[in-house]
Design a protein around this motif. Sequence first.
Motif, PDB file in Angstrom:
ATOM      1  N   TYR A   1       0.843  -1.184   0.000  1.00  0.00           N
ATOM      2  CA  TYR A   1       0.000   0.000   0.000  1.00  0.00           C
ATOM      3  C   TYR A   1       0.885   1.243   0.000  1.00  0.00           C
ATOM      4  CZ  TYR A   1      -3.639  -3.287   1.197  1.00  0.00           C
ATOM      5  OH  TYR A   1      -4.508  -4.336   1.172  1.00  0.00           O
ATOM      6  N   SER A   2       0.319   2.355  -0.380  1.00  0.00           N
ATOM      7  CA  SER A   2       1.063   3.610  -0.440  1.00  0.00           C
ATOM      8  C   SER A   2       1.517   4.024   0.954  1.00  0.00           C
ATOM      9  CB  SER A   2       0.192   4.710  -1.035  1.00  0.00           C
ATOM     10  OG  SER A   2      -0.207   4.370  -2.330  1.00  0.00           O
TER      11      SER A   2
ATOM     12  N   VAL B   1      -7.834   0.861   4.942  1.00  0.00           N
ATOM     13  CA  VAL B   1      -6.598   0.711   4.164  1.00  0.00           C
ATOM     14  C   VAL B   1      -6.767  -0.387   3.122  1.00  0.00           C
ATOM     15  CG1 VAL B   1      -4.178   0.016   4.295  1.00  0.00           C
ATOM     16  CG2 VAL B   1      -5.078   1.658   5.923  1.00  0.00           C
TER      17      VAL B   1
ATOM     18  N   SER C   1      -8.823   0.904   0.310  1.00  0.00           N
ATOM     19  CA  SER C   1      -8.456   2.271  -0.073  1.00  0.00           C
ATOM     20  C   SER C   1      -8.537   2.538  -1.574  1.00  0.00           C
ATOM     21  CB  SER C   1      -7.054   2.598   0.427  1.00  0.00           C
ATOM     22  OG  SER C   1      -6.098   1.764  -0.189  1.00  0.00           O
ATOM     23  N   ARG C   2      -8.413   1.544  -2.405  1.00  0.00           N
ATOM     24  CA  ARG C   2      -8.447   1.758  -3.856  1.00  0.00           C
ATOM     25  C   ARG C   2      -9.857   1.712  -4.437  1.00  0.00           C
ATOM     26  NH1 ARG C   2      -3.306   0.842  -6.584  1.00  0.00           N
ATOM     27  NH2 ARG C   2      -1.755   0.577  -4.979  1.00  0.00           N
TER      28      ARG C   2
ATOM     29  N   GLU D   1      -9.788   6.101  -0.018  1.00  0.00           N
ATOM     30  CA  GLU D   1      -8.581   6.816   0.389  1.00  0.00           C
ATOM     31  C   GLU D   1      -8.922   8.252   0.806  1.00  0.00           C
ATOM     32  OE1 GLU D   1      -4.389   8.070  -1.765  1.00  0.00           O
ATOM     33  OE2 GLU D   1      -5.718   6.599  -2.690  1.00  0.00           O
TER      34      GLU D   1
END
Length: 160
Positions: free
Chosen positions: A51-52, A115, A118-119, A129
Motif C-alpha cells: 500500500y502507499s 486501508v 483504499s483503492r 482513500e
Amino acid sequence: MNERHSRTERRNRTERRNRRVWSVCYGSFNPRRRSGSRRAGDMRFHSLDWYSAHLLAVSIGISLLSMADAFLTLALLNSGADEINPIMAALLHRGITAFTVFKMATTGVCVVALVVLSRYRFMRLIRVEIVMYLVLGTYLSLIGYELWLLKRPLEVIGVL
C-alpha cells in the motif's frame, strides 16, 4: 499411452501452501501485488501486498487522534461533562479500561478495513482513500472542539 502422461513429473512435490509463517515473512518483504487488478475494467475485490506510504501516515494519525479523543473525553467527563454516545456511556459504567479497549479496538479494525479498501470507491462516488482523509480531518476538528471545551469555564457552556 498419452504423450502428456508419459512425461516425467517436473513439479516439486513439497506443498508450498503448508509454509504459512515463511510465506507471511517472505511476502512482507517481497510484495507482488501492488495494483488491484491484472486487467483494465476488472472490478472484483483484490487484496494487495503493498500500500502507499501516505496511507500509513494517515492510519497512524487517525489512531493517535482516537487515543487523544479518548483521553480528552475522560478529562471532560472528570470535569463534569456527560457522554452522549449511549454505547460509550454504557462502557464507561463498566470502567475506563472497557471504554478505552473498545474505542482503540474498533478504531484499529476500521482503519485496517479502510486501508484494505483504499483503492475502491465509497458508494461509487468517492475513493475510500479520500474518506480516510475526511476521517482524519473530522478527528482533528473533534480534538480542537474538545480542547476548546476544556479551556472554557464549564459554567459558561452550560455543563454545571
